[in-house]
Design a protein around this motif. Structure first.
Motif, PDB file in Angstrom:
ATOM      1  N   LEU A  12       0.831  -1.205   0.000  1.00  0.00           N
ATOM      2  CA  LEU A  12       0.000   0.000   0.000  1.00  0.00           C
ATOM      3  C   LEU A  12       0.865   1.255   0.000  1.00  0.00           C
ATOM      4  CD1 LEU A  12      -2.917  -0.913   2.428  1.00  0.00           C
ATOM      5  CD2 LEU A  12      -3.044  -0.519  -0.046  1.00  0.00           C
ATOM      6  N   GLY A  13       2.064   1.151   0.562  1.00  0.00           N
ATOM      7  CA  GLY A  13       2.969   2.291   0.604  1.00  0.00           C
ATOM      8  C   GLY A  13       3.538   2.693  -0.738  1.00  0.00           C
ATOM      9  N   VAL A  14       3.412   1.835  -1.740  1.00  0.00           N
ATOM     10  CA  VAL A  14       3.929   2.183  -3.069  1.00  0.00           C
ATOM     11  C   VAL A  14       2.811   2.407  -4.086  1.00  0.00           C
ATOM     12  CG1 VAL A  14       6.166   1.083  -2.688  1.00  0.00           C
ATOM     13  CG2 VAL A  14       4.323  -0.230  -3.748  1.00  0.00           C
ATOM     14  N   VAL A  15       1.556   2.307  -3.639  1.00  0.00           N
ATOM     15  CA  VAL A  15       0.433   2.603  -4.529  1.00  0.00           C
ATOM     16  C   VAL A  15       0.542   4.046  -5.003  1.00  0.00           C
ATOM     17  CG1 VAL A  15      -2.079   2.919  -4.626  1.00  0.00           C
ATOM     18  CG2 VAL A  15      -1.114   0.888  -3.533  1.00  0.00           C
ATOM     19  N   GLY A  16       0.383   4.238  -6.284  1.00  0.00           N
ATOM     20  CA  GLY A  16       0.420   5.580  -6.854  1.00  0.00           C
ATOM     21  C   GLY A  16       1.776   6.009  -7.383  1.00  0.00           C
ATOM     22  N   LEU A  17       2.815   5.192  -7.169  1.00  0.00           N
ATOM     23  CA  LEU A  17       4.120   5.539  -7.729  1.00  0.00           C
ATOM     24  C   LEU A  17       4.069   5.459  -9.244  1.00  0.00           C
ATOM     25  CD1 LEU A  17       6.659   3.645  -5.433  1.00  0.00           C
ATOM     26  CD2 LEU A  17       6.096   6.067  -5.435  1.00  0.00           C
ATOM     27  N   PRO A  18       4.890   6.245  -9.908  1.00  0.00           N
ATOM     28  CA  PRO A  18       4.908   6.181 -11.365  1.00  0.00           C
ATOM     29  C   PRO A  18       5.404   4.831 -11.866  1.00  0.00           C
ATOM     30  CG  PRO A  18       6.141   8.091 -10.564  1.00  0.00           C
ATOM     31  CD  PRO A  18       5.774   7.270  -9.380  1.00  0.00           C
ATOM     32  N   TYR A  19       4.843   4.392 -12.991  1.00  0.00           N
ATOM     33  CA  TYR A  19       5.324   3.205 -13.687  1.00  0.00           C
ATOM     34  C   TYR A  19       6.359   3.676 -14.696  1.00  0.00           C
ATOM     35  CZ  TYR A  19       5.571  -0.856 -16.691  1.00  0.00           C
ATOM     36  OH  TYR A  19       6.025  -1.925 -17.415  1.00  0.00           O
ATOM     37  N   ILE A  20       7.571   3.179 -14.554  1.00  0.00           N
ATOM     38  CA  ILE A  20       8.632   3.490 -15.512  1.00  0.00           C
ATOM     39  C   ILE A  20       9.291   2.172 -15.906  1.00  0.00           C
ATOM     40  CG2 ILE A  20      10.842   4.640 -15.909  1.00  0.00           C
ATOM     41  CD1 ILE A  20       9.945   6.829 -14.020  1.00  0.00           C
ATOM     42  N   LEU A  21       9.162   1.809 -17.166  1.00  0.00           N
ATOM     43  CA  LEU A  21       9.758   0.576 -17.661  1.00  0.00           C
ATOM     44  C   LEU A  21      11.256   0.603 -17.420  1.00  0.00           C
ATOM     45  CD1 LEU A  21       9.312  -2.103 -19.135  1.00  0.00           C
ATOM     46  CD2 LEU A  21       9.674  -0.873 -21.275  1.00  0.00           C
ATOM     47  N   ALA A  29      15.657   0.573   0.110  1.00  0.00           N
ATOM     48  CA  ALA A  29      15.288   1.909  -0.380  1.00  0.00           C
ATOM     49  C   ALA A  29      13.826   1.922  -0.815  1.00  0.00           C
ATOM     50  CB  ALA A  29      16.179   2.299  -1.551  1.00  0.00           C
ATOM     51  N   ARG A  30      13.144   3.026  -0.533  1.00  0.00           N
ATOM     52  CA  ARG A  30      11.764   3.171  -0.995  1.00  0.00           C
ATOM     53  C   ARG A  30      11.800   3.577  -2.457  1.00  0.00           C
ATOM     54  NH1 ARG A  30       7.470   6.168  -2.161  1.00  0.00           N
ATOM     55  NH2 ARG A  30       5.453   5.605  -1.296  1.00  0.00           N
ATOM     56  N   PRO A  31      11.067   2.867  -3.299  1.00  0.00           N
ATOM     57  CA  PRO A  31      11.072   3.178  -4.730  1.00  0.00           C
ATOM     58  C   PRO A  31      10.491   4.557  -5.023  1.00  0.00           C
ATOM     59  CG  PRO A  31       9.926   1.100  -4.282  1.00  0.00           C
ATOM     60  CD  PRO A  31      10.210   1.737  -2.977  1.00  0.00           C
ATOM     61  N   LYS A  32      11.022   5.178  -6.066  1.00  0.00           N
ATOM     62  CA  LYS A  32      10.442   6.426  -6.586  1.00  0.00           C
ATOM     63  C   LYS A  32       9.580   6.128  -7.801  1.00  0.00           C
ATOM     64  CE  LYS A  32      13.948   9.328  -4.740  1.00  0.00           C
ATOM     65  NZ  LYS A  32      15.294   9.531  -4.673  1.00  0.00           N
ATOM     66  N   ALA A  33       9.852   4.981  -8.436  1.00  0.00           N
ATOM     67  CA  ALA A  33       9.096   4.496  -9.585  1.00  0.00           C
ATOM     68  C   ALA A  33       9.342   2.993  -9.671  1.00  0.00           C
ATOM     69  CB  ALA A  33       9.548   5.185 -10.858  1.00  0.00           C
ATOM     70  N   LEU A  34       8.429   2.287 -10.312  1.00  0.00           N
ATOM     71  CA  LEU A  34       8.544   0.841 -10.445  1.00  0.00           C
ATOM     72  C   LEU A  34       8.011   0.391 -11.794  1.00  0.00           C
ATOM     73  CD1 LEU A  34       7.099  -0.186  -6.971  1.00  0.00           C
ATOM     74  CD2 LEU A  34       9.432  -0.617  -7.726  1.00  0.00           C
ATOM     75  N   LEU A  39       8.784  -4.406  -9.000  1.00  0.00           N
ATOM     76  CA  LEU A  39       7.954  -4.470  -7.793  1.00  0.00           C
ATOM     77  C   LEU A  39       8.063  -5.851  -7.160  1.00  0.00           C
ATOM     78  CD1 LEU A  39       5.780  -3.422  -5.829  1.00  0.00           C
ATOM     79  CD2 LEU A  39       4.075  -4.200  -7.493  1.00  0.00           C
ATOM     80  N   VAL A  40       7.958  -6.893  -7.970  1.00  0.00           N
ATOM     81  CA  VAL A  40       8.066  -8.257  -7.449  1.00  0.00           C
ATOM     82  C   VAL A  40       9.450  -8.483  -6.850  1.00  0.00           C
ATOM     83  CG1 VAL A  40       8.083 -10.703  -8.102  1.00  0.00           C
ATOM     84  CG2 VAL A  40       6.323  -9.175  -9.012  1.00  0.00           C
TER      85      VAL A  40
END
Length: 73
Positions: A12-21, A29-34, A39-40
């Motif tokens: 839930l903490g990463v919901v809304g992050l940008p999708y970047i291939l 580290a907390r992702p800035k994009a996934l 993500l897996v």
């Protein structure tokens, strides 16, 4: 090992992050994009299970789970 609640809260903490291939992130580290496979990889690493960052490699490391035998982690 994650509990069901901690796993849910982590995701839930990463919901809304940008999708970047091709996005890259290394646990913890907390992702800035996934992207999907990152993500897996990130979640598996947090649970102490390296799985690789390409979908094909992840597929090769997974096993079929029969209905009724599912479990967290």
């Amino acid at each position: 090992m994650f509990t069901a609640t901690s796993f849910r809260n982590l995701l839930l903490g990463v919901v809304g992050l940008p999708y970047i291939l091709g996005a890259e992130v290394t646990w913890p580290a907390r992702p800035k994009a996934l992207d999907c496979s990152e993500l897996v990889e990130w979640v598996y690493a947090g649970n102490g299970t390296p799985i690789g960052d390409l979908a094909a490699a992840q597929w090769d490391r997974c096993v079929t789970v029969s209905p009724g035998t599912e479990r967290v982690g």
